[in-house]
Design an enzyme around this catalytic site. Structure first.
Site, PDB file in Angstrom:
ATOM      1  N   CYS A 197      58.554  87.464  52.877  1.00 21.01           N
ATOM      2  CA  CYS A 197      59.215  87.085  51.633  1.00 21.01           C
ATOM      3  C   CYS A 197      59.033  88.200  50.608  1.00 21.01           C
ATOM      4  O   CYS A 197      57.942  88.776  50.502  1.00 21.01           O
ATOM      5  CB  CYS A 197      58.607  85.784  51.112  1.00 21.01           C
ATOM      6  SG  CYS A 197      59.352  85.175  49.592  1.00 21.01           S
ATOM      7  N   HIS A 207      65.321  79.814  54.517  1.00 17.78           N
ATOM      8  CA  HIS A 207      64.283  80.401  53.663  1.00 17.78           C
ATOM      9  C   HIS A 207      64.709  80.350  52.191  1.00 17.78           C
ATOM     10  O   HIS A 207      63.931  79.933  51.319  1.00 17.78           O
ATOM     11  CB  HIS A 207      64.017  81.843  54.111  1.00 17.78           C
ATOM     12  CG  HIS A 207      62.982  82.544  53.313  1.00 17.78           C
ATOM     13  ND1 HIS A 207      61.690  82.709  53.760  1.00 17.78           N
ATOM     14  CD2 HIS A 207      63.028  83.140  52.086  1.00 17.78           C
ATOM     15  CE1 HIS A 207      60.993  83.377  52.851  1.00 17.78           C
ATOM     16  NE2 HIS A 207      61.791  83.649  51.822  1.00 17.78           N
ATOM     17  N   GLU A 208      65.946  80.789  51.907  1.00 14.69           N
ATOM     18  CA  GLU A 208      66.401  80.850  50.508  1.00 14.69           C
ATOM     19  C   GLU A 208      66.611  79.457  49.923  1.00 14.69           C
ATOM     20  O   GLU A 208      66.287  79.219  48.754  1.00 14.69           O
ATOM     21  CB  GLU A 208      67.666  81.700  50.388  1.00 14.69           C
ATOM     22  CG  GLU A 208      67.508  83.145  50.839  1.00 14.69           C
ATOM     23  CD  GLU A 208      66.316  83.886  50.250  1.00 14.69           C
ATOM     24  OE1 GLU A 208      65.902  83.585  49.107  1.00 14.69           O
ATOM     25  OE2 GLU A 208      65.785  84.778  50.938  1.00 14.69           O
ATOM     26  N   HIS A 264      63.430  78.106  48.707  1.00 13.99           N
ATOM     27  CA  HIS A 264      63.064  78.613  47.377  1.00 13.99           C
ATOM     28  C   HIS A 264      63.668  77.750  46.270  1.00 13.99           C
ATOM     29  O   HIS A 264      63.033  77.529  45.230  1.00 13.99           O
ATOM     30  CB  HIS A 264      63.543  80.058  47.186  1.00 13.99           C
ATOM     31  CG  HIS A 264      62.584  81.092  47.647  1.00 13.99           C
ATOM     32  ND1 HIS A 264      61.328  81.248  47.110  1.00 13.99           N
ATOM     33  CD2 HIS A 264      62.705  82.054  48.603  1.00 13.99           C
ATOM     34  CE1 HIS A 264      60.705  82.252  47.706  1.00 13.99           C
ATOM     35  NE2 HIS A 264      61.523  82.754  48.624  1.00 13.99           N
TER      36      HIS A 264
END
Length: 188
Positions: free
Chosen positions: A109, A152-153, A156
């Protein structure tokens, strides 16, 4: 365009923002185009594949992804581009379907540079999102690097950090130290 500071997981104040549940983006938004341009410039400068708005201190549901181009070596040694870079802007993304099958991937990351760990991710996802003009899109069965980056994004945007997904913390490692520990060959 401007390179923005990327918030870090290991900084207490930054972490507060990174752990926030992001608010939806109301479209149209005249300032979004510049923000997206800044995000791409920031991501490229950090050699990343994806970046979420909270990583630069803006807790909104916006992320970008750019899968690097793929090249094929020719018999003469030259390279030709077989798959161009694919930039994506995902506004208010929602993962609406998953494969139901997990794979373990070595993941890092930009908010924790140099650190990687084995993270379970779905083999593919279907995501719905809006573009800069507010048009709705559905990207079906995104897999490989794109599918991993979307997961992953989107994490976030919900305040979930990749380190929280790691099941075996012994896989979390600082690859910069691994590189430093490797012997250097003498050059003639």
């Amino acid at each position: 365009m401007a390179i923005r500071r990327i918030l870090r997981i290991d900084d207490a104040e930054d972490r507060k923002i990174l752990k926030m549940q992001c608010r939806p983006v109301k479209l149209p938004d005249r300032n979004l185009k510049q923000l997206v341009a800044d995000m791409f410039e920031t991501m490229h400068a950090a050699n990343g594949v994806g970046l979420a708005a909270p990583q630069i201190g803006i807790p909104i549901q916006l992320c970008i992804i750019e899968i690097p181009p793929e090249y094929e070596e020719q018999p003469d040694g030259s390279l030709i581009e077989v798959n161009p870079a694919e930039p994506y802007v995902l506004i208010n993304p929602r993962i609406v379907k998953t494969s139901g099958e997990e794979i373990m991937r070595d993941e890092g990351c930009l908010s924790l540079p140099g650190w990687y760990g084995m993270v379970p991710r779905q083999t593919w996802v279907t995501v719905e999102f809006q573009d800069l003009s507010g048009k709705h899109h559905r990207l079906r069965r995104a897999d490989g690097l794109l599918g991993w980056a979307i997961q992953h994004e989107v994490d976030h945007l919900h305040g979930i950090l990749f380190t929280e997904r790691i099941r075996d913390l012994s896989t979390l490692r600082d690859i910069t130290k691994e590189r430093e520990a490797q012997p250097v060959e003498a050059k003639a």
